[in-house]
Design a protein around this motif. Structure first.
Motif, PDB file in Angstrom:
ATOM      1  N   HIS A 125     -34.083  45.228-129.591  1.00  0.00           N
ATOM      2  CA  HIS A 125     -33.749  45.798-130.899  1.00  0.00           C
ATOM      3  C   HIS A 125     -32.589  45.004-131.482  1.00  0.00           C
ATOM      4  O   HIS A 125     -31.879  44.282-130.773  1.00  0.00           O
ATOM      5  CB  HIS A 125     -33.389  47.280-130.775  1.00  0.00           C
ATOM      6  CG  HIS A 125     -32.167  47.551-129.946  1.00  0.00           C
ATOM      7  ND1 HIS A 125     -30.887  47.414-130.430  1.00  0.00           N
ATOM      8  CD2 HIS A 125     -32.028  47.933-128.652  1.00  0.00           C
ATOM      9  CE1 HIS A 125     -30.013  47.725-129.497  1.00  0.00           C
ATOM     10  NE2 HIS A 125     -30.680  48.030-128.398  1.00  0.00           N
TER      11      HIS A 125
ATOM     12  N   ASN B  43     -27.802  52.937-134.098  1.00  0.00           N
ATOM     13  CA  ASN B  43     -29.036  53.636-134.475  1.00  0.00           C
ATOM     14  C   ASN B  43     -28.732  55.036-134.990  1.00  0.00           C
ATOM     15  O   ASN B  43     -29.509  55.980-134.795  1.00  0.00           O
ATOM     16  CB  ASN B  43     -30.020  53.708-133.300  1.00  0.00           C
ATOM     17  CG  ASN B  43     -31.469  53.860-133.761  1.00  0.00           C
ATOM     18  OD1 ASN B  43     -31.794  53.593-134.917  1.00  0.00           O
ATOM     19  ND2 ASN B  43     -32.336  54.277-132.856  1.00  0.00           N
TER      20      ASN B  43
ATOM     21  N   SER C  91     -37.121  53.395-137.779  1.00  0.00           N
ATOM     22  CA  SER C  91     -36.085  54.048-136.971  1.00  0.00           C
ATOM     23  C   SER C  91     -35.203  54.913-137.857  1.00  0.00           C
ATOM     24  O   SER C  91     -34.042  54.601-138.116  1.00  0.00           O
ATOM     25  CB  SER C  91     -35.260  53.004-136.227  1.00  0.00           C
ATOM     26  OG  SER C  91     -34.515  53.613-135.195  1.00  0.00           O
ATOM     27  N   GLN C  92     -35.766  56.003-138.314  1.00  0.00           N
ATOM     28  CA  GLN C  92     -35.078  56.900-139.235  1.00  0.00           C
ATOM     29  C   GLN C  92     -35.656  58.298-139.086  1.00  0.00           C
ATOM     30  O   GLN C  92     -36.597  58.529-138.322  1.00  0.00           O
ATOM     31  CB  GLN C  92     -35.257  56.407-140.661  1.00  0.00           C
ATOM     32  CG  GLN C  92     -36.721  56.330-141.096  1.00  0.00           C
ATOM     33  CD  GLN C  92     -36.886  56.077-142.576  1.00  0.00           C
ATOM     34  OE1 GLN C  92     -36.172  56.642-143.400  1.00  0.00           O
ATOM     35  NE2 GLN C  92     -37.837  55.221-142.932  1.00  0.00           N
TER      36      GLN C  92
ATOM     37  N   GLU D  40     -37.030  60.887-132.251  1.00  0.00           N
ATOM     38  CA  GLU D  40     -36.829  59.746-131.356  1.00  0.00           C
ATOM     39  C   GLU D  40     -37.925  59.698-130.294  1.00  0.00           C
ATOM     40  O   GLU D  40     -38.469  58.630-129.985  1.00  0.00           O
ATOM     41  CB  GLU D  40     -35.461  59.836-130.688  1.00  0.00           C
ATOM     42  CG  GLU D  40     -35.173  58.660-129.751  1.00  0.00           C
ATOM     43  CD  GLU D  40     -33.935  58.854-128.912  1.00  0.00           C
ATOM     44  OE1 GLU D  40     -33.270  57.859-128.583  1.00  0.00           O
ATOM     45  OE2 GLU D  40     -33.637  60.026-128.551  1.00  0.00           O
TER      46      GLU D  40
ATOM     47  N   VAL E 147     -30.025  44.601-135.471  1.00  0.00           N
ATOM     48  CA  VAL E 147     -29.748  44.950-136.857  1.00  0.00           C
ATOM     49  C   VAL E 147     -29.991  43.735-137.748  1.00  0.00           C
ATOM     50  O   VAL E 147     -30.625  43.828-138.790  1.00  0.00           O
ATOM     51  CB  VAL E 147     -28.307  45.467-137.027  1.00  0.00           C
ATOM     52  CG1 VAL E 147     -28.000  45.754-138.501  1.00  0.00           C
ATOM     53  CG2 VAL E 147     -28.096  46.733-136.199  1.00  0.00           C
TER      54      VAL E 147
ATOM     55  N   ASP F 131     -38.325  46.660-133.317  1.00  0.00           N
ATOM     56  CA  ASP F 131     -37.331  47.733-133.241  1.00  0.00           C
ATOM     57  C   ASP F 131     -36.042  47.322-133.940  1.00  0.00           C
ATOM     58  O   ASP F 131     -35.004  47.102-133.308  1.00  0.00           O
ATOM     59  CB  ASP F 131     -37.081  48.100-131.776  1.00  0.00           C
ATOM     60  CG  ASP F 131     -36.456  49.477-131.619  1.00  0.00           C
ATOM     61  OD1 ASP F 131     -36.438  50.227-132.613  1.00  0.00           O
ATOM     62  OD2 ASP F 131     -35.991  49.796-130.505  1.00  0.00           O
ATOM     63  N   ARG F 132     -36.132  47.244-135.263  1.00  0.00           N
ATOM     64  CA  ARG F 132     -34.965  46.907-136.074  1.00  0.00           C
ATOM     65  C   ARG F 132     -34.271  48.196-136.500  1.00  0.00           C
ATOM     66  O   ARG F 132     -34.886  49.093-137.066  1.00  0.00           O
ATOM     67  CB  ARG F 132     -35.399  46.088-137.296  1.00  0.00           C
ATOM     68  CG  ARG F 132     -34.230  45.493-138.064  1.00  0.00           C
ATOM     69  CD  ARG F 132     -33.792  46.351-139.227  1.00  0.00           C
ATOM     70  NE  ARG F 132     -32.581  45.825-139.846  1.00  0.00           N
ATOM     71  CZ  ARG F 132     -32.094  46.253-140.995  1.00  0.00           C
ATOM     72  NH1 ARG F 132     -32.704  47.211-141.676  1.00  0.00           N
ATOM     73  NH2 ARG F 132     -30.977  45.744-141.472  1.00  0.00           N
ATOM     74  N   TRP F 133     -32.973  48.284-136.198  1.00  0.00           N
ATOM     75  CA  TRP F 133     -32.172  49.452-136.543  1.00  0.00           C
ATOM     76  C   TRP F 133     -31.393  49.195-137.823  1.00  0.00           C
ATOM     77  O   TRP F 133     -31.134  48.048-138.194  1.00  0.00           O
ATOM     78  CB  TRP F 133     -31.188  49.781-135.428  1.00  0.00           C
ATOM     79  CG  TRP F 133     -31.814  50.152-134.120  1.00  0.00           C
ATOM     80  CD1 TRP F 133     -33.146  50.294-133.858  1.00  0.00           C
ATOM     81  CD2 TRP F 133     -31.133  50.410-132.902  1.00  0.00           C
ATOM     82  NE1 TRP F 133     -33.344  50.638-132.547  1.00  0.00           N
ATOM     83  CE2 TRP F 133     -32.123  50.715-131.931  1.00  0.00           C
ATOM     84  CE3 TRP F 133     -29.799  50.423-132.510  1.00  0.00           C
ATOM     85  CZ2 TRP F 133     -31.796  51.022-130.603  1.00  0.00           C
ATOM     86  CZ3 TRP F 133     -29.475  50.729-131.203  1.00  0.00           C
ATOM     87  CH2 TRP F 133     -30.459  51.033-130.263  1.00  0.00           C
TER      88      TRP F 133
END
Length: 427
Positions: free
Chosen positions: A120, A68, A33-34, A107, A122, A61-63
Motif C-alpha cells: 500500500h 489510512n 479505501s474509504q 475494513e 499514498v 491498495d492506495r490510501w
C-alpha cells in the motif's frame, strides 16, 4: 464483438473468453479505501467485471493518508486517546461506537471482497523500484481527477509509474466543471499516458477532449453487475410484512427529518431504514454541544426510524434490494435504485452546496435524462414523501440501460485487448 456475460464469473480461476488460462495482471486504481458506500462498491463491481473478462485483478491498495484514517478514523491511531474516545462513546450513548463498528466492518469487507495488492502507499514514490506485479492499470471509477479534495490527481495520472505498465481508465470522473488553470498542463501531459479513456459523464468526456485527448462515455461500474449477482453476492434482507422506505442521506441533518419520516411510516404502515454518509454524533466538547448531543440521543432512542450507523456495504445493498421506496441525494443511491428497479426520489439538499455536491447533481440529471421516467426529483424530503403517498412511480428505460451496459462492457473489453496487443516499452 461478442462479449462474455459479466454474471458468468469463474470463481478463483482466471480464464480468457475462449476458456484458456490468462496471466494478464490488471490493477484497479480508485477510491476504495474509504467509508463511502458507493466508493467501496464501485471498486468491487469493477473488479468483478474485469474478472469476468478473464483478467487477473488486483485493487491497488492506495490510501488517502499514511494511517489510512479516511477508512479507519480514530481506529487508525493506536493511542490512549482512541481508547478514551471509545469509552466516552459508550458512556455517552452517542452512537460513536456504531461508527467504529461500521469502520471495522467496512475494513473487513474491503479485505475479504477486494483482491488487494500486497503493498500500500499514498504516493507512487513510496513503491518506486518495486515490482508492482501488474501489466496494466485501470484508473477509475469515481472522482479520481478531482483537484483539491482527495489529494493530488497526479497519483491517478500515474506520474512515477513505469511506462512498461499499460494504462486505461474506466468511468473516471473529474467531479468539477472545469480544470483549474494551474492544473491544465499536468492533465494535458498525464492524459497522454492512457491508451483508452472511459469517462463516467458527458461533462468528463468534454473536459478530456478539451485537454487534447479522446474519451468515451461509459456507465458506472455498479451497472456492469446485474441485480441477480448483486443479490447473490451481498444478500437480501429477510422479507418483511411491511413495505420499507430506505433513506440514504449524505449531507442532511437527519434529526430534522425524523418527525416527517415517522409520520410517513405511520400513515403508510411501513418501516423506515436510514443510512448516512457519516455519523452526525460527535463527542461533545462544550456545555452547548452537550445539550445538543443529549437532545439527539433522546431523538434517536425515541424514533421509530431504524438508523444504520453501523451498516457495512453489503447491508446497504441488501436494503436497497428489498426496499419499496428509496429517498436519497446520492448518485450511487440512484445507481442501485436503477439496478433493482426501485421507486426512487432525489431531493434537493437544503444544506449549503459544495462544489462536489453540485457536480453530483449534474450527474444525477444527466443519468435521469437518458434512463428515468417519472417524478424523480423533489424540492424537499416532504415533497418526495408526498409523491410516494400519492402512488406516483419512477420507472427506468431498461432497454436503453441494457444497451449501454452491453456497449460499456464491449468498450472495456476492446480497451483491454488494445493494451494486451501493444508492444512492451521500457520505462
Amino acid at each position: 464483438m461478442k462479449t462474455t456475460p459479466i454474471d458468468s464469473l469463474r470463481g478463483g480461476v482466471n480464464l480468457d473468453p475462449a476458456g484458456a488460462p490468462t496471466s494478464f495482471r490488471v490493477g484497479i486504481l480508485t477510491f476504495h479505501s474509504q467509508l463511502n458506500y458507493g466508493g467501496v462498491l464501485q471498486a468491487w463491481a469493477l473488479q468483478e467485471a474485469l474478472r469476468g473478462l478473464g483478467c487477473d485483478v488486483r485493487v491497488i491498495d492506495r490510501w488517502f493518508n499514511a494511517e489510512n484514517a479516511t477508512l479507519l478514523g480514530q481506529l487508525a491511531f493506536h493511542s490512549l486517546g482512541t481508547y478514551l474516545s471509545i469509552v466516552q462513546a459508550i458512556c455517552l450513548g452517542c452512537a460513536k461506537i456504531a461508527e467504529f463498528q461500521r469502520r471495522k466492518r467496512t475494513e473487513r469487507f474491503i479485505h475479504d471482497r477486494l483482491h488487494l495488492t500486497p503493498y500500500h502507499f499514498v504516493e507512487w514514490g513510496e513503491v518506486a523500484g518495486r515490482d508492482l506485479g501488474l501489466d496494466c492499470i485501470v484508473v477509475g471509477s469515481d472522482q479520481v481527477w478531482r483537484c483539491g479534495d482527495f489529494g493530488s490527481p497526479r497519483v491517478f495520472l500515474l506520474e512515477g509509474v513505469p511506462s512498461s505498465i499499460k494504462a486505461i481508465t474506466y468511468a473516471a470522473s473529474f467531479g468539477m466543471s472545469a480544470v483549474p488553470e494551474e492544473w491544465t498542463q499536468v492533465f494535458r501531459a498525464g492524459l497522454k499516458r492512457f491508451s483508452a479513456i472511459g469517462a463516467r459523464e458527458s461533462s468528463a468526456v468534454r473536459l478530456v477532449e478539451a485537454l487534447g485527448q479522446h474519451a468515451t462515455e461509459v456507465l458506472d461500474p455498479t451497472q456492469l453487475i446485474d441485480a441477480k449477482q448483486w443479490k447473490q453476492e451481498m444478500g437480501e434482507e429477510a422479507p418483511s410484512q411491511k413495505p420499507t422506505l430506505v433513506c440514504y442521506f449524505l449531507m442532511e441533518d437527519i434529526f430534522k427529518h425524523l418527525p416527517t419520516l415517522e409520520a410517513f411510516a405511520a400513515r403508510q404502515q411501513c418501516t423506515v431504514e436510514m443510512f448516512v454518509g457519516g455519523n452526525p454524533f460527535r463527542i461533545p466538547r462544550s456545555w452547548a454541544a452537550l445539550k445538543t448531543h443529549i437532545r439527539s440521543v433522546f431523538a434517536r432512542l425515541r424514533t421509530s426510524v431504524r438508523i444504520r450507523f453501523d451498516a457495512p456495504p453489503q447491508d446497504f445493498v441488501a436494503a436497497f434490494a428489498s426496499a419499496k421506496w428509496i429517498l436519497t441525494e446520492s448518485f450511487h443511491g440512484l445507481m442501485f435504485a436503477s439496478i433493482f428497479g426501485k421507486n426512487i426520489r432525489i431531493f434537493d439538499s437544503a444544506q449549503e452546496k459544495t462544489s462536489t455536491f453540485k457536480a453530483s447533481f449534474v450527474r444525477l440529471h444527466d443519468f435521469a435524462g437518458k434512463y428515468v421516467h417519472g417524478p424523480l426529483f423533489a424540492e424537499s424530503v416532504g415533497e418526495a414523501l408526498e409523491s410516494f403517498a400519492r402512488g406516483e412511480r419512477v420507472t427506468f428505460d431498461e432497454a436503453a440501460l441494457e444497451a449501454d451496459r452491453t456497449r460499456s462492457r464491449a468498450w472495456l473489453r476492446a480497451a483491454l485487448d488494445r493494451v494486451r496487443g501493444e508492444p512492451a516499452t521500457q520505462g
